[in-house]
Design an enzyme around this catalytic site. Structure first.
Site, short mmCIF file in Angstrom:
data_model
loop_
_atom_site.label_atom_id
_atom_site.label_comp_id
_atom_site.label_asym_id
_atom_site.label_seq_id
_atom_site.Cartn_x
_atom_site.Cartn_y
_atom_site.Cartn_z
N LYS A 56 0.86 -1.31 -0.09
CA LYS A 56 0.17 0.12 0.21
C LYS A 56 0.57 1.54 -0.21
O LYS A 56 0.72 2.29 -0.48
CB LYS A 56 -0.76 0.05 1.13
C1 LIG Z 1 -4.46 -4.72 1.38
C2 LIG Z 1 -3.54 -6.13 0.70
C3 LIG Z 1 -3.76 -6.91 0.19
C4 LIG Z 1 -5.28 -6.75 -0.43
O1 LIG Z 1 -5.10 -5.68 -1.95
P1 LIG Z 1 -6.47 -6.19 -2.57
O2 LIG Z 1 -7.02 -4.26 -2.81
O3 LIG Z 1 -8.07 -5.89 -2.07
O4 LIG Z 1 -6.20 -6.38 -4.18
C5 LIG Z 1 -3.48 -7.96 -0.01
N1 LIG Z 1 -2.11 -8.43 1.09
C6 LIG Z 1 -1.50 -7.16 1.68
C7 LIG Z 1 -0.82 -7.63 2.48
C8 LIG Z 1 -2.46 -6.06 1.45
O5 LIG Z 1 -2.37 -5.06 2.78
#
Ligand SMILES: *Cc1c(COP(=O)(O)O)cnc(C)c1O
Length: 463
Positions: free
Chosen positions: A110
């Site tokens: 993120k």
């Molecule tokens: C947010 C997140 C995901 C999932 O992301 P999507 O937006 O659902 O594709 C997967 N793994 C981690 C570690 C995350 O923080």
């Protein structure tokens, strides 16, 4: 570049307005009016990550931000990452690679979007002489990534709600040890759903929303998807030629960024969805029916989701940008928890996408197998993606890139159980257990939370 809502009833916006709005007024998600072309991907192979990212995002922004200013923002966004490649590729053997997306300040993928989005937000607001209040609920990674991206930014105040006692200690401390005057952590006496309901209620309160100029940086924001497309393009450029990706996803946000990378020219042959037991997307690929079940907690909590909001964007494209049709399907989903797509659209989707689901036992097994076979320590989300890659890989002659979405040290218990070794935090976070925490505990009560936010903003305004 102009942005259209997937539901067709909101007016088209420029990039900065779409950035600041997040969700369209008709409930839809923004997509660019047209898809730009990247040009020769191989030419990007030797560029540093921030230059590749700039090539990817610039056409989506257009003339709205000065080219030199944008280049500086993109460079600064990734300057603090702890690996020179920013998004390094680690070979696992058999043509498999890990794309490590845990080298940002809060150790999840993120950061790759939010470090840029935070700068874009601040730039747009400063230019307009405006301030906003960002409010969000988090069960884990989004909160800390948003806090790191927006800390000390002069035009933004940030209030993040988390369920008291229900996020891991590392995740909580990543939020509460940030010493910045514009960051406010609220521990709600309730569950993650209670936090989300409070946030929704605050956005639905028109007076409160206008008075505080509420804004969100959640995963439906187009700018996040756009920024994520860069790591797909970067991996494609470095590997050279055709490739496939496996992506652990719940919201369909990250894998849709892969679709965008392909749409603008990256030679991506296959996109594999990895689901945990909350397998709405995998069931959809099998049946063509999107059907909501109850959320069950798993070892990969960032994917404990039953509404894959970003899928609406793919649906808009699969249905030839027929916004009325998308709006009707979303309405039906809201009312009945279910909608279906036609056989032709499903076949179009399946030509590119595959999917597979994995339970918690399988997740621990994959963490152990990867550790024993390659020495790589992976987190539970990454394990879900790798299992899907191995179950659904179509063509062994092209590289399979498995996206590592979080650092294993964010989920030390599961990883230690699987490998017998507790993963260590990187040096930047090594002292996180010694830093003082700042948070306010509040009851699950809308009026009390709103009162607290108003009070905090008044104190800041007076200072
Ligand atoms: C947010 C997140 C995901 C999932 O992301 P999507 O937006 O659902 O594709 C997967 N793994 C981690 C570690 C995350 O923080």
């Amino acid at each position: 570049m102009r942005y259209l809502s997937t539901r067709g009833k909101a007016r088209a916006l420029g990039f900065e307005d779409a950035l600041l709005a997040g969700l369209a007024e008709d409930g839809g998600l923004y997509l660019p009016e047209s898809w730009p072309a990247l040009g020769e991907v191989a030419q990007l192979a030797s560029m540093p990550y921030h230059e590749v990212a700039l090539r990817v995002v610039a056409p989506f922004i257009g003339a709205e931000i000065d080219a030199g200013v944008l280049a500086r923002m993109v460079r600064e966004a990734y300057a603090g990452f702890d690996h020179p490649d920013v998004a390094p590729l680690r070979p696992l053997g058999n043509g498999e690679y890990l794309l490590e997306l845990f080298h940002g300040p809060t150790l999840s993928f993120k950061d790759y979007a939010l470090q840029l989005v935070g700068r874009l937000f601040d730039h747009a607001l400063a230019r307009r002489g405006e301030r906003v209040t960002v409010i969000g609920a988090t069960s884990g990674d989004t909160g800390s990534a948003a806090i790191e991206a927006l800390r000390d930014r002069p035009s933004v105040d940030v209030f993040i709600l988390h369920p008291r006692g229900r996020v891991s200690e590392v995740q909580r401390r990543q939020m509460t040890t940030v010493a910045a005057r514009n960051i406010h952590n609220i521990a709600v006496e309730g569950t993650f759903d209670d936090c989300q309901d409070l946030v929704k209620a605050m956005f639905a309160d028109a007076r409160f929303r206008a008075e505080l100029r509420l804004s969100a940086v959640n995963s439906i924001n187009w700018a996040r998807v756009m920024a994520q497309a860069a790591f797909y393009v970067s991996a494609a450029a470095r590997l050279g030629g055709r490739l496939a990706f496996a992506v652990p996803t719940g919201n369909f946000g990250n894998i849709f960024a892969g679709w965008v990378a392909r749409r603008i020219g990256a030679p991506i042959e296959q996109l594999i969805i990895g689901s945990n037991r909350n397998d709405i997307l995998t069931r959809f690929v099998e049946t063509g029916v999107m059907q909501m079940h109850d959320v069950v907690p798993t070892l990969s909590p960032a994917m404990d989701i039953q509404v894959s909001s970003n899928f609406e964007r793919l649906l808009f494209e699969l249905w030839g940008r027929d916004a009325a049709r998308v709006a009707a399907a979303m309405d039906q989903f809201r009312k009945s928890g279910e909608y279906a797509v036609d056989a032709k659209s499903l076949a179009t989707m399946r030509a590119l996408f595959d999917a597979a689901a994995l339970d918690d036992e399988g997740t621990k097994r994959v963490i152990r197998e990867v550790f024993e076979a390659t020495g790589a320590t992976i987190d539970p989300h990454t394990a879900v993606g790798i299992a899907a890659a191995r179950a659904r890989r179509r063509d062994k002659s092209i590289p399979m890139v498995c996206i590592a979405t979080a650092h294993p040290a964010k989920f030390p218990e599961a990883v230690e159980e699987a490998t017998g070794k507790r993963p260590a935090l990187p040096p930047s976070l090594a002292d996180i257990f010694d830093r003082p925490e700042r948070l306010s505990v509040l009851p699950n009560d809308l009026a009390k939370v709103q009162g607290f936010i108003r009070e905090r903003l008044a104190v800041r305004g007076a200072a």
